[in-house]
Scaffold this motif. Structure first.
Motif, PDB file in Angstrom:
ATOM      1  N   ARG A 158      32.944  49.188  39.792  1.00 21.73           N
ATOM      2  CA  ARG A 158      33.364  49.678  38.477  1.00 21.73           C
ATOM      3  C   ARG A 158      34.619  48.985  37.956  1.00 21.73           C
ATOM      4  NH1 ARG A 158      32.814  54.556  41.171  1.00 21.73           N
ATOM      5  NH2 ARG A 158      35.050  54.815  41.137  1.00 21.73           N
ATOM      6  N   SER A 159      35.171  48.084  38.741  1.00 21.71           N
ATOM      7  CA  SER A 159      36.433  47.445  38.358  1.00 21.71           C
ATOM      8  C   SER A 159      36.312  46.790  36.989  1.00 21.71           C
ATOM      9  CB  SER A 159      36.819  46.383  39.399  1.00 21.71           C
ATOM     10  OG  SER A 159      37.948  45.673  38.960  1.00 21.71           O
ATOM     11  N   PRO A 160      37.271  47.039  36.105  1.00 19.48           N
ATOM     12  CA  PRO A 160      37.235  46.401  34.788  1.00 19.48           C
ATOM     13  C   PRO A 160      37.503  44.896  34.865  1.00 19.48           C
ATOM     14  CG  PRO A 160      39.241  47.682  35.033  1.00 19.48           C
ATOM     15  CD  PRO A 160      38.406  47.947  36.254  1.00 19.48           C
ATOM     16  N   LYS A 161      38.083  44.476  35.973  1.00 21.76           N
ATOM     17  CA  LYS A 161      38.348  43.044  36.157  1.00 21.76           C
ATOM     18  C   LYS A 161      37.315  42.497  37.138  1.00 21.76           C
ATOM     19  CE  LYS A 161      43.202  43.372  35.174  1.00 21.76           C
ATOM     20  NZ  LYS A 161      43.567  42.503  34.122  1.00 21.76           N
ATOM     21  N   PRO A 162      36.512  41.529  36.711  1.00 22.60           N
ATOM     22  CA  PRO A 162      35.482  40.999  37.605  1.00 22.60           C
ATOM     23  C   PRO A 162      36.047  40.171  38.761  1.00 22.60           C
ATOM     24  CG  PRO A 162      35.473  39.812  35.522  1.00 22.60           C
ATOM     25  CD  PRO A 162      36.460  40.930  35.380  1.00 22.60           C
ATOM     26  N   PHE A 163      37.281  39.662  38.595  1.00 18.32           N
ATOM     27  CA  PHE A 163      37.918  38.900  39.661  1.00 18.32           C
ATOM     28  C   PHE A 163      39.262  39.523  39.987  1.00 18.32           C
ATOM     29  CE2 PHE A 163      34.830  36.021  37.938  1.00 18.32           C
ATOM     30  CZ  PHE A 163      34.274  35.464  39.086  1.00 18.32           C
ATOM     31  N   LEU A 164      39.553  39.606  41.268  1.00 21.58           N
ATOM     32  CA  LEU A 164      40.766  40.249  41.743  1.00 21.58           C
ATOM     33  C   LEU A 164      41.621  39.255  42.530  1.00 21.58           C
ATOM     34  CD1 LEU A 164      38.949  43.453  42.996  1.00 21.58           C
ATOM     35  CD2 LEU A 164      40.283  43.212  40.884  1.00 21.58           C
ATOM     36  N   ARG A 165      42.907  39.511  42.583  1.00 21.80           N
ATOM     37  CA  ARG A 165      43.833  38.654  43.318  1.00 21.80           C
ATOM     38  C   ARG A 165      43.678  38.865  44.820  1.00 21.80           C
ATOM     39  NH1 ARG A 165      49.461  39.667  40.088  1.00 21.80           N
ATOM     40  NH2 ARG A 165      48.927  38.468  38.240  1.00 21.80           N
ATOM     41  N   THR A 166      43.986  37.825  45.566  1.00 17.24           N
ATOM     42  CA  THR A 166      44.014  37.933  47.020  1.00 17.24           C
ATOM     43  C   THR A 166      45.465  37.981  47.488  1.00 17.24           C
ATOM     44  OG1 THR A 166      43.912  35.528  47.169  1.00 17.24           O
ATOM     45  CG2 THR A 166      41.811  36.723  47.320  1.00 17.24           C
ATOM     46  N   LEU A 167      45.666  38.299  48.745  1.00 18.64           N
ATOM     47  CA  LEU A 167      46.999  38.297  49.343  1.00 18.64           C
ATOM     48  C   LEU A 167      47.144  37.032  50.177  1.00 18.64           C
ATOM     49  CD1 LEU A 167      47.184  42.045  50.444  1.00 18.64           C
ATOM     50  CD2 LEU A 167      48.237  40.987  48.429  1.00 18.64           C
ATOM     51  N   HIS A 168      48.327  36.432  50.133  1.00 20.73           N
ATOM     52  CA  HIS A 168      48.538  35.142  50.795  1.00 20.73           C
ATOM     53  C   HIS A 168      48.903  35.282  52.268  1.00 20.73           C
ATOM     54  CE1 HIS A 168      48.249  32.181  47.547  1.00 20.73           C
ATOM     55  NE2 HIS A 168      48.473  33.237  46.788  1.00 20.73           N
ATOM     56  N   GLU A 169      48.189  34.531  53.092  1.00 19.29           N
ATOM     57  CA  GLU A 169      48.502  34.327  54.503  1.00 19.29           C
ATOM     58  C   GLU A 169      48.816  35.619  55.256  1.00 19.29           C
ATOM     59  OE1 GLU A 169      51.608  31.352  54.278  1.00 19.29           O
ATOM     60  OE2 GLU A 169      50.114  29.763  54.098  1.00 19.29           O
ATOM     61  N   THR A 170      47.943  36.582  55.143  1.00 17.72           N
ATOM     62  CA  THR A 170      48.188  37.862  55.818  1.00 17.72           C
ATOM     63  C   THR A 170      48.320  37.691  57.319  1.00 17.72           C
ATOM     64  OG1 THR A 170      45.837  38.416  56.034  1.00 17.72           O
ATOM     65  CG2 THR A 170      46.952  39.149  54.033  1.00 17.72           C
ATOM     66  N   GLU A 171      47.583  36.741  57.882  1.00 19.77           N
ATOM     67  CA  GLU A 171      47.599  36.569  59.336  1.00 19.77           C
ATOM     68  C   GLU A 171      48.887  35.948  59.860  1.00 19.77           C
ATOM     69  OE1 GLU A 171      45.319  32.834  57.915  1.00 19.77           O
ATOM     70  OE2 GLU A 171      46.057  34.711  57.093  1.00 19.77           O
ATOM     71  N   TYR A 172      49.683  35.324  58.988  1.00 18.96           N
ATOM     72  CA  TYR A 172      50.914  34.664  59.422  1.00 18.96           C
ATOM     73  C   TYR A 172      52.166  35.500  59.173  1.00 18.96           C
ATOM     74  CZ  TYR A 172      47.857  30.613  59.655  1.00 18.96           C
ATOM     75  OH  TYR A 172      46.835  29.761  59.953  1.00 18.96           O
ATOM     76  N   GLN A 173      52.025  36.618  58.515  1.00 16.94           N
ATOM     77  CA  GLN A 173      53.176  37.451  58.188  1.00 16.94           C
ATOM     78  C   GLN A 173      53.627  38.252  59.408  1.00 16.94           C
ATOM     79  OE1 GLN A 173      54.547  37.333  55.122  1.00 16.94           O
ATOM     80  NE2 GLN A 173      52.957  35.921  54.471  1.00 16.94           N
ATOM     81  N   PRO A 174      54.931  38.435  59.579  1.00 16.05           N
ATOM     82  CA  PRO A 174      55.382  39.378  60.617  1.00 16.05           C
ATOM     83  C   PRO A 174      54.782  40.758  60.307  1.00 16.05           C
ATOM     84  CG  PRO A 174      57.235  38.136  59.702  1.00 16.05           C
ATOM     85  CD  PRO A 174      56.034  37.820  58.856  1.00 16.05           C
TER      86      PRO A 174
END
Length: 144
Positions: free
Chosen positions: A39-55
């Protein structure tokens, strides 16, 4: 629509400031997230950067606007079920996901800057339907 201050409402109605969270299973929460993505009004959503490298502490606090997690947090049913904010750590806790699972849904390295809400909806549904295989998982399911 008329608006009243809380003190005014207390004089004409019984007002409770505490609310028991809506009881939903993990599967129901994931299904609801998938529906919210659809149902999201935005067909494309942002991703989060480098989650695996974050403390760990930084990763838990990661958030951004217009992400798959913020779509979930915007859903009033998921908030009523206990979703407290739109951070990576909260999504991991609330949806009972491992870092590897959540990373596969929201990280830049899998999709680039943006991901289709429809694609994520399908992935979240697969997670909701997932049943562990193997001999020991079958024994656990049998003996409960």
């Amino acid at each position: 629509m008329e608006q009243y201050a809380l003190d005014q409402l207390k004089s004409i109605a019984k007002v409770s400031t505490t609310c028991k969270p809506l009881d939903m299973t993990r599967r129901e929460r994931l299904e609801r997230w998938a529906e919210s993505l659809e149902r999201s009004p935005k067909p494309f959503l942002r991703t989060l950067h480098e989650t695996e490298y974050q403390p760990v502490a930084d990763r838990e606090a990661l958030r951004d606007d217009n992400t798959p997690i913020s779509v979930a947090f915007a859903d009033p049913i998921l908030r009523a079920a206990g979703m407290e904010n739109d951070s990576y750590g909260e999504a991991k806790r609330f949806f009972e996901l491992s870092d590897e699972q959540l990373h596969g849904l929201v990280c830049f390295c899998h999709f680039g800057e943006q991901v289709s809400a429809a694609t994520l909806s399908r992935r979240v549904r697969k997670m909701a339907d997932y049943k562990p295989g193997g001999f020991f998982a079958q024994l656990l399911a049998f003996f409960g």
